[in-house]
Design a protein around this motif. Structure first.
Motif, PDB file in Angstrom:
ATOM      1  N   ALA A  30       0.815  -1.218   0.000  1.00  0.00           N
ATOM      2  CA  ALA A  30       0.000   0.000   0.000  1.00  0.00           C
ATOM      3  C   ALA A  30       0.849   1.267   0.000  1.00  0.00           C
ATOM      4  CB  ALA A  30      -0.940   0.011   1.204  1.00  0.00           C
ATOM      5  N   LEU A  31       2.143   1.131   0.273  1.00  0.00           N
ATOM      6  CA  LEU A  31       3.056   2.262   0.226  1.00  0.00           C
ATOM      7  C   LEU A  31       3.536   2.500  -1.196  1.00  0.00           C
ATOM      8  CD1 LEU A  31       5.422   1.675   3.280  1.00  0.00           C
ATOM      9  CD2 LEU A  31       3.952   3.665   2.925  1.00  0.00           C
ATOM     10  N   ARG A  32       3.707   3.764  -1.549  1.00  0.00           N
ATOM     11  CA  ARG A  32       4.377   4.050  -2.810  1.00  0.00           C
ATOM     12  C   ARG A  32       5.836   3.602  -2.678  1.00  0.00           C
ATOM     13  NH1 ARG A  32       7.903   7.931  -1.965  1.00  0.00           N
ATOM     14  NH2 ARG A  32       7.542   9.543  -0.402  1.00  0.00           N
ATOM     15  N   PRO A  33       6.504   3.237  -3.764  1.00  0.00           N
ATOM     16  CA  PRO A  33       7.922   2.887  -3.678  1.00  0.00           C
ATOM     17  C   PRO A  33       8.733   4.006  -3.030  1.00  0.00           C
ATOM     18  CG  PRO A  33       7.043   2.259  -5.804  1.00  0.00           C
ATOM     19  CD  PRO A  33       5.961   3.048  -5.121  1.00  0.00           C
ATOM     20  N   GLY A  34       9.524   3.652  -2.049  1.00  0.00           N
ATOM     21  CA  GLY A  34      10.273   4.651  -1.298  1.00  0.00           C
ATOM     22  C   GLY A  34       9.502   5.244  -0.136  1.00  0.00           C
ATOM     23  N   GLY A  35       8.217   4.862   0.015  1.00  0.00           N
ATOM     24  CA  GLY A  35       7.403   5.374   1.107  1.00  0.00           C
ATOM     25  C   GLY A  35       7.869   4.868   2.457  1.00  0.00           C
ATOM     26  N   HIS A  36       7.389   5.511   3.513  1.00  0.00           N
ATOM     27  CA  HIS A  36       7.879   5.250   4.871  1.00  0.00           C
ATOM     28  C   HIS A  36       6.878   4.421   5.678  1.00  0.00           C
ATOM     29  CE1 HIS A  36      11.159   8.182   4.422  1.00  0.00           C
ATOM     30  NE2 HIS A  36      10.283   8.848   3.678  1.00  0.00           N
ATOM     31  N   CYS A  37       7.415   3.544   6.489  1.00  0.00           N
ATOM     32  CA  CYS A  37       6.592   2.751   7.411  1.00  0.00           C
ATOM     33  C   CYS A  37       7.260   2.743   8.771  1.00  0.00           C
ATOM     34  CB  CYS A  37       6.433   1.320   6.894  1.00  0.00           C
ATOM     35  SG  CYS A  37       5.394   0.274   7.946  1.00  0.00           S
ATOM     36  N   VAL A  38       6.480   3.023   9.804  1.00  0.00           N
ATOM     37  CA  VAL A  38       6.962   2.909  11.175  1.00  0.00           C
ATOM     38  C   VAL A  38       6.149   1.820  11.863  1.00  0.00           C
ATOM     39  CG1 VAL A  38       7.425   4.088  13.342  1.00  0.00           C
ATOM     40  CG2 VAL A  38       7.460   5.377  11.207  1.00  0.00           C
ATOM     41  N   VAL A  39       6.855   0.848  12.428  1.00  0.00           N
ATOM     42  CA  VAL A  39       6.204  -0.253  13.125  1.00  0.00           C
ATOM     43  C   VAL A  39       6.766  -0.311  14.537  1.00  0.00           C
ATOM     44  CG1 VAL A  39       5.622  -2.699  13.076  1.00  0.00           C
ATOM     45  CG2 VAL A  39       6.165  -1.515  10.948  1.00  0.00           C
ATOM     46  N   ALA A  40       5.884  -0.355  15.520  1.00  0.00           N
ATOM     47  CA  ALA A  40       6.318  -0.499  16.906  1.00  0.00           C
ATOM     48  C   ALA A  40       5.600  -1.689  17.518  1.00  0.00           C
ATOM     49  CB  ALA A  40       6.017   0.767  17.704  1.00  0.00           C
ATOM     50  N   THR A  41       6.334  -2.445  18.334  1.00  0.00           N
ATOM     51  CA  THR A  41       5.756  -3.628  18.952  1.00  0.00           C
ATOM     52  C   THR A  41       6.418  -3.881  20.298  1.00  0.00           C
ATOM     53  OG1 THR A  41       5.107  -5.928  18.520  1.00  0.00           O
ATOM     54  CG2 THR A  41       7.376  -5.310  17.944  1.00  0.00           C
ATOM     55  N   VAL A  42       5.881  -4.865  21.012  1.00  0.00           N
ATOM     56  CA  VAL A  42       6.508  -5.361  22.233  1.00  0.00           C
ATOM     57  C   VAL A  42       7.240  -6.638  21.836  1.00  0.00           C
ATOM     58  CG1 VAL A  42       6.122  -6.216  24.576  1.00  0.00           C
ATOM     59  CG2 VAL A  42       4.700  -4.355  23.668  1.00  0.00           C
ATOM     60  N   PRO A  43       8.573  -6.602  21.740  1.00  0.00           N
ATOM     61  CA  PRO A  43       9.316  -7.715  21.164  1.00  0.00           C
ATOM     62  C   PRO A  43       9.537  -8.865  22.146  1.00  0.00           C
ATOM     63  CG  PRO A  43      10.838  -5.985  21.782  1.00  0.00           C
ATOM     64  CD  PRO A  43       9.455  -5.478  22.112  1.00  0.00           C
ATOM     65  N   LEU A  44       8.550  -9.739  22.227  1.00  0.00           N
ATOM     66  CA  LEU A  44       8.629 -10.915  23.096  1.00  0.00           C
ATOM     67  C   LEU A  44       8.328 -12.159  22.273  1.00  0.00           C
ATOM     68  CD1 LEU A  44       6.633  -9.605  26.199  1.00  0.00           C
ATOM     69  CD2 LEU A  44       9.124  -9.795  25.985  1.00  0.00           C
ATOM     70  N   ASP A  45       9.007 -13.236  22.571  1.00  0.00           N
ATOM     71  CA  ASP A  45       8.793 -14.497  21.857  1.00  0.00           C
ATOM     72  C   ASP A  45       7.625 -15.230  22.502  1.00  0.00           C
ATOM     73  OD1 ASP A  45       9.012 -16.717  20.284  1.00  0.00           O
ATOM     74  OD2 ASP A  45      10.890 -17.437  21.167  1.00  0.00           O
ATOM     75  N   VAL A  46       6.407 -14.772  22.192  1.00  0.00           N
ATOM     76  CA  VAL A  46       5.194 -15.353  22.787  1.00  0.00           C
ATOM     77  C   VAL A  46       4.164 -15.572  21.692  1.00  0.00           C
ATOM     78  CG1 VAL A  46       5.561 -14.347  25.077  1.00  0.00           C
ATOM     79  CG2 VAL A  46       4.281 -13.059  23.373  1.00  0.00           C
ATOM     80  N   GLU A  47       3.356 -16.595  21.853  1.00  0.00           N
ATOM     81  CA  GLU A  47       2.329 -16.904  20.859  1.00  0.00           C
ATOM     82  C   GLU A  47       1.069 -17.390  21.568  1.00  0.00           C
ATOM     83  OE1 GLU A  47       1.975 -19.151  16.529  1.00  0.00           O
ATOM     84  OE2 GLU A  47       3.687 -19.557  17.834  1.00  0.00           O
ATOM     85  N   GLY A  48       0.005 -16.588  21.452  1.00  0.00           N
ATOM     86  CA  GLY A  48      -1.273 -16.962  22.047  1.00  0.00           C
ATOM     87  C   GLY A  48      -1.250 -17.036  23.557  1.00  0.00           C
ATOM     88  N   VAL A  49      -0.465 -16.172  24.191  1.00  0.00           N
ATOM     89  CA  VAL A  49      -0.341 -16.183  25.646  1.00  0.00           C
ATOM     90  C   VAL A  49      -1.459 -15.353  26.272  1.00  0.00           C
ATOM     91  CG1 VAL A  49       1.087 -15.471  27.604  1.00  0.00           C
ATOM     92  CG2 VAL A  49       2.135 -16.579  25.628  1.00  0.00           C
ATOM     93  N   GLN A  50      -2.160 -15.946  27.219  1.00  0.00           N
ATOM     94  CA  GLN A  50      -3.234 -15.242  27.909  1.00  0.00           C
ATOM     95  C   GLN A  50      -2.650 -14.373  28.999  1.00  0.00           C
ATOM     96  OE1 GLN A  50      -6.429 -15.772  26.789  1.00  0.00           O
ATOM     97  NE2 GLN A  50      -7.155 -14.095  28.067  1.00  0.00           N
ATOM     98  N   GLY A  51      -3.104 -13.123  29.085  1.00  0.00           N
ATOM     99  CA  GLY A  51      -2.607 -12.219  30.106  1.00  0.00           C
ATOM    100  C   GLY A  51      -3.638 -11.176  30.457  1.00  0.00           C
ATOM    101  N   VAL A  52      -3.223 -10.205  31.266  1.00  0.00           N
ATOM    102  CA  VAL A  52      -4.086  -9.094  31.670  1.00  0.00           C
ATOM    103  C   VAL A  52      -3.384  -7.805  31.289  1.00  0.00           C
ATOM    104  CG1 VAL A  52      -5.208  -7.907  33.594  1.00  0.00           C
ATOM    105  CG2 VAL A  52      -5.085 -10.410  33.566  1.00  0.00           C
ATOM    106  N   PHE A  53      -4.079  -6.953  30.537  1.00  0.00           N
ATOM    107  CA  PHE A  53      -3.531  -5.683  30.091  1.00  0.00           C
ATOM    108  C   PHE A  53      -4.438  -4.574  30.587  1.00  0.00           C
ATOM    109  CE2 PHE A  53      -3.556  -2.373  26.692  1.00  0.00           C
ATOM    110  CZ  PHE A  53      -2.259  -1.913  26.870  1.00  0.00           C
ATOM    111  N   MET A  54      -3.925  -3.764  31.513  1.00  0.00           N
ATOM    112  CA  MET A  54      -4.699  -2.659  32.086  1.00  0.00           C
ATOM    113  C   MET A  54      -6.062  -3.145  32.582  1.00  0.00           C
ATOM    114  SD  MET A  54      -3.698   0.462  29.457  1.00  0.00           S
ATOM    115  CE  MET A  54      -4.705   1.643  30.352  1.00  0.00           C
ATOM    116  N   GLY A  55      -6.056  -4.295  33.226  1.00  0.00           N
ATOM    117  CA  GLY A  55      -7.268  -4.845  33.815  1.00  0.00           C
ATOM    118  C   GLY A  55      -8.133  -5.642  32.877  1.00  0.00           C
ATOM    119  N   GLN A  56      -7.747  -5.742  31.593  1.00  0.00           N
ATOM    120  CA  GLN A  56      -8.540  -6.467  30.599  1.00  0.00           C
ATOM    121  C   GLN A  56      -7.840  -7.769  30.217  1.00  0.00           C
ATOM    122  OE1 GLN A  56     -11.577  -5.210  29.595  1.00  0.00           O
ATOM    123  NE2 GLN A  56     -11.145  -3.611  31.088  1.00  0.00           N
TER     124      GLN A  56
END
Length: 216
Positions: free
Chosen positions: A133-159
């Protein structure tokens, strides 16, 4: 959309609403990332904000700088807040995994912490679509929480949440495989402004869509 079909992410962020902005909206690294992006954008750039939340700080910062911002979020509550807070941007209630995206239609794409409730296959597939979806040379910023986890159940801000992510090196490989060249990376710990919150790792990748190679 009935309750049984409501995506888990929508239910979580409907419940959090403005509370999420209070916890994460002032993150210094996020604001630094936006400044880096603004320095790269031509005036009036068309920007897609994936998982736009309340519109703060991403859409608000970009719109204030004169860019054309389309925010997409799966939470109707978040979209309603964003429309009130950032009238200078457009916001759409949609699941980005199902939303049609025209090739080369954006100058920049922002994906700040909006992949974590998708499977690894969905994250990889979405990043490939966003790169196209980006034009060639277009910019993308991606931010994540870099943890090696898959389908882990947890609580985030009470949810209750189910989280999937990649270790930092693996996530960088996924981004590159999507057709994005990483130009800058920041890795740090951040503690949200929320009772009981502890430090969590954050990874910010600034990328460009690779230019097509000349034929012949």
């Amino acid at each position: 959309m009935d309750q049984e079909r409501t995506p888990p992410a929508a239910a979580v962020f409907d419940a959090l609403g403005a509370e999420y902005e209070q916890a994460f909206g002032g993150a210094p690294a996020h604001h630094h990332s936006l400044r880096l992006l603004l320095a790269e954008l031509a005036p009036g750039s068309r920007v897609l904000d994936v998982g736009s939340g309340t519109g703060q700080p991403t859409a608000a910062t970009l719109a204030a700088a004169g860019h054309q911002v389309l925010g997409v979020d799966v939470s109707p509550v978040m979209v309603g807040l964003a429309r009130k807070q950032v009238p200078g941007a457009d916001f759409r209630h949609a699941d980005i995994r199902e939303m049609p995206l025209e090739d080369a239609s954006f100058d920049a794409v922002c994906v700040y912490f909006s992949l974590l409730q998708m499977s690894r296959a969905e994250q990889s597939a979405l990043l490939r679509r966003l790169a196209r979806a980006l034009r060639p040379g277009g910019h993308c910023v991606v931010a994540t929480v870099p943890l090696d986890v898959e389908g882990v159940q947890g609580v985030f801000m009470g949810q209750d949440v189910r989280v999937t992510s990649f270790a930092a090196e693996d996530f960088t490989v996924v981004v590159r495989q999507a057709g994005l060249a990483v130009t800058h990376a920041d890795s740090l710990l951040f503690t949200p402004t929320h009772p009981g919150a502890g430090p969590e790792p954050h990874l910010f990748l600034h990328c460009r869509r690779e230019e097509p190679r000349p034929q012949g």
